[in-house]
Scaffold this active site. Structure first.
Site, PDB file in Angstrom:
ATOM      1  N   ARG A   7     -12.111 -48.341  20.946  1.00 47.89           N
ATOM      2  CA  ARG A   7     -11.875 -49.037  19.671  1.00 47.89           C
ATOM      3  C   ARG A   7     -11.540 -50.519  19.861  1.00 47.89           C
ATOM      4  O   ARG A   7     -12.116 -51.366  19.182  1.00 47.89           O
ATOM      5  CB  ARG A   7     -10.807 -48.301  18.858  1.00 47.89           C
ATOM      6  N   ASN A  62     -11.228 -43.591  14.890  1.00 48.85           N
ATOM      7  CA  ASN A  62     -11.491 -42.388  15.677  1.00 48.85           C
ATOM      8  C   ASN A  62     -11.542 -41.215  14.722  1.00 48.85           C
ATOM      9  O   ASN A  62     -10.617 -41.017  13.943  1.00 48.85           O
ATOM     10  CB  ASN A  62     -10.317 -42.129  16.634  1.00 48.85           C
TER      11      ASN A  62
END
Ligand SMILES: [Zn+2]
Ligand SMILES: [Zn+2]
Length: 757
Positions: free
Chosen positions: A19, A37
């Protein structure tokens, strides 16, 4: 014209800094939107000019973090909303799951620097980590991979750690196990029933304990280790007594390449693997055969791993400050062949008698051993024990099963496996299931992995051995398994690894497995054609007088072979065997003397003769010792293993080879030359059958599997003989060639809907 895209990336994309990488890449390319996520993988909403979106996607594909592994990358259009910035959104759970859990990562360079720097707030802090390193699989309970679902949930981040965690430009941005001395886990020392000290003082005392020649139990990443000074004979002897392992090699751990270089050869490739983020044990060749002889007696190599956690690094730092410069023995904390110990209470019960125990309070959720690999003669990494650092990485299948399948593997060196669409997950090394504790470990890991992967197997596959515990465990889990022959599963594991769908030849050179004729197989040549498997060749059958006990008393196999070929009188001169006649009677009257075609047992018998040794204290001890002394080049004439036709199949007949070996023994031929003649001779026979089958069936693909391929000299000779013959040779590479690959092969057999002719 700006537009908006939805991007879903699945695979190993959580817990590997994905990320923050997406965030940085978005900012760099002037992209607005968000990343989050989900249990389906990483979800990205990206808005921007088309050319920026294009380069954003390209960067995502090309520059993904090294520990990530992308299995699918889906892009579709979304409605453009004109978002103003790019941010990281809180995780959400979704029903379909295809994100994978990352494997544990060895400490990275930057974190190693942090703990060495006396001005850093993490100076000597044993739980330092970041998005590039640290615990993953060992601490995760369920997906998505976020702190509340890990064993770090009980530690609340302090303001300084939380600031790092929130800052996308920081290396610890969204590092789930992020911690520091103020807020994170602690180490402490358990001595004689009490916790006597903690933090640095505990590690200091632990180090003193090692220096004074004692054994230290130390909690690591996937379980406990037992550590001691490899040059202290008394310490090693005590460790061997405790583990009931009189000769089996131990592994070493080091923080420093120079110590390794002094005693061992290490190639560039080996060095890369030792210091990789997977950090397995790598077997390295000794510069002199008597080096580390307490650690790996009578072998030419020893396993070495790096100090892969900050705790290990701090321990070594303190040892160095105390002028203790050697590597350490670092072996799994368990009794012989039992699962590695993972919990503090368990450890206190087991190891208190050994001395102090270095504990910590970060719970280990998933128990996992160190992995063991070697680099072969052709610079390929080969895996012997697949565990920490490699699990739970998946193998990509060429197509997906309609419903998830479970495979329970074999009983020795067990691993089990699941499919999830096109992904094949093979569990960590479980061990030998005849030990009840390992059976429990099997069930514990099955439940945890099933939950973690949200796998929902509808059917199961097991080994066809009627007495296998792995099969009864599958039944006890509610399955009615389909059965696959052991060596066919070996063969299919290689097909699975290389996504082979076409006709091919399979060669399983192995220990033992239950054959379709009820005999014990172990040197099998198959042809796979139009979804059918045909057994085409094997070893000449011989008896195992006493059955299983032959593993530990390999001279029995030698007696059996000698008897079969009328060479028995040769034995009288070599071994004074009182038992010889009794055994011959057993064979003659077929009393507890099952028939086998096992290559592993043939290796046992020849090694026994070559080395003049009767007994084995661990699996394949004598073959490993014989392999150690086998030269790669020699002008000696190899033993001839004749190929004979027996009804519908070809047989390798060891008669002439054995007669020559007895003659060599009589003439005092050196052990290393005899070892060469055996290894090269047997490899030649196997190659000859491969060539015959390839020609007769017009097939170029050959898959090799089985425990004997861990014998480096045999594999080397075989590959050399076959390499310029216009054949495609495939070996196990992501999975072990030993029984650790069986579960994957079972699944692939079922997936291909193959049958046995
Ligand atoms: Zn790091
Ligand atoms: Zn903190």
């Amino acid at each position: 014209m700006p537009s908006s895209k939805k991007i879903i990336i699945s695979g190993t994309v959580q817990g590997v800094g994905f990320r923050p990488f997406v965030w940085r890449t978005a900012v760099k390319n002037n992209i607005k939107g968000f990343v989050s996520n989900t249990s389906a993988g990483v979800f990205i909403k990206a808005e921007g000019e088309n050319k920026d979106l294009k380069s954003f996607v390209e960067d995502l594909r090309k520059q993904a973090p090294p520990a990530s592994k992308i299995s699918s990358f889906e892009i579709s259009d979304l409605k453009y909303e004109g978002l103003k910035n790019f941010y990281i959104k809180k995780s959400k759970e979704s029903k379909t799951i295809s994100a994978s859990v990352p494997a544990d990562l060895a400490i990275c360079k930057a974190c190693a620097e942090d703990i060495k720097d006396s001005k850093n707030r993490r100076y000597e802090y044993p739980f330092t980590n970041c998005t590039d390193c640290g615990p993953r699989f060992t601490i995760v309970e369920k997906l998505p991979y976020d702190r509340p679902f890990t064993s770090m949930k009980k530690f609340k981040m302090c303001p300084s750690c939380f600031k790092e965690y929130k800052d996308p430009s920081n290396r610890r941005f969204h590092a789930q196990p992020n911690a520091c001395p103020v807020c994170g886990p602690k180490v402490f020392l358990w001595e004689e029933g009490n916790i006597t000290c903690e933090n640095k003082e505990a590690i200091e005392k632990a180090a003193d304990n090692i220096i004074s020649g004692n054994i230290l139990a130390i909690k690591g990443l996937g379980g406990f280790h037992l550590a001691c000074d490899p040059f202290n004979f008394k310490a090693v002897k005590r460790l061997r007594d405790f583990k009931d392992r009189p000769f089996k090699p131990f592994a070493l751990m080091t923080d420093d390449l120079n110590t390794v270089n002094k005693y061992l050869h290490i190639s560039k490739k080996e060095e890369e693997i030792v210091f990789s983020s997977k950090a397995p044990i790598v077997t390295l060749k000794k510069k002199k055969n008597n080096y580390f002889n307490y650690v790996s007696p009578n072998l030419d190599s020893v396993g070495v791993m790096s100090a892969y956690t900050p705790l290990h690094l701090v321990l070594f730092k303190i040892l160095r400050e105390k002028k203790f410069l050697s590597p350490l023995i670092m072996t799994s904390g368990n009794h012989r062949d039992e699962p590695i110990t993972k919990d503090n209470e368990e450890a206190v019960k087991l190891f208190s008698s050994l001395g102090p125990i270095l504990l910590h309070n970060r719970p280990i959720h998933n128990r996992i051993d160190d992995s063991l690999v070697y680099v072969d003669e052709f610079s390929q990494e080969r895996i012997i024990r697949r565990a920490r650092g490699y699990v739970p990485d998946f193998i990509s299948l060429p197509f997906s099963a309609k419903k998830d399948i479970f495979a329970s593997g074999a009983d020795i060196k067990n691993s089990f496996a699941f499919t999830r669409k096109k992904e094949l997950f093979v569990s960590q090394y479980i061990g030998d299931l005849d030990d009840r504790n390992n059976s429990n470990f099997f069930c514990e890991t099955y439940k945890k992995t099933k939950k973690l992967l949200k796998a929902n197997p509808a059917s199961a596959v097991s080994d066809s051995h009627p007495g296998y515990r792995s099969s009864s465990l599958a039944s006890s889990l509610g399955f009615k398994p389909q059965f696959v022959q052991h060596h066919i599963a070996h063969f299919f594991s290689v097909m699975a690894e290389h996504s082979i769908l076409n006709d091919c030849i399979g060669v399983s050179i192995d220990g033992t497995g239950y054959g379709t004729d009820g005999k014990i197989w172990g040197c099998e040549f198959f042809v796979y054609r139009n979804n059918k498997v045909y057994r085409k060749a094997s070893l000449e059958e011989f008896c195992l007088p006493g059955g299983e006990i032959c593993l530990w008393e390999p001279y029995r196999i030698l007696v059996s072979l000698a008897y079969k070929f009328g060479l028995g009188e040769n034995l009288n001169k070599i071994f004074k065997l009182k038992e010889k006649e009794v055994m011959e009677k057993m064979i003659e009257n077929k009393i507890n003397s099952p028939l086998t075609t096992s290559a592993g047992r043939l290796f046992d018998a020849f090694s026994c003769l070559i080395l003049d040794k009767k007994y084995s204290t661990y699996e394949a001890q004598l073959p490993m010792e014989a392999e150690s002394i086998c030269p790669k080049i020699s002008s000696a004439e190899p033993y001839n293993f004749e190929i004979v036709k027996d009804k519908n199949i070809l047989r390798i007949c060891p008669k002439e080879a054995l007669a020559k070996a007895f003659k060599d023994k009589k003439n005092n031929t050196s052990q290393d030359i005899m070892s060469y003649k055996f290894h090269f001779g047997f490899a030649s026979a196997v190659s000859e059958i491969c060539l015959l089958l390839a020609k007769e069936n017009k097939i170029e693909n050959i898959c090799f599997s089985g425990g004997c391929f861990q014998n480096r000299k045999f594999s080397y000779f075989l590959t050399n003989i076959l390499k310029n013959k216009k054949l495609n040779l495939y070996f196990n590479s992501k999975l072990p060639s030993n029984d650790g690959c069986i579960s994957a092969g079972q699944i692939y057999f079922k997936l291909l809907k193959a049958t046995i002719a």
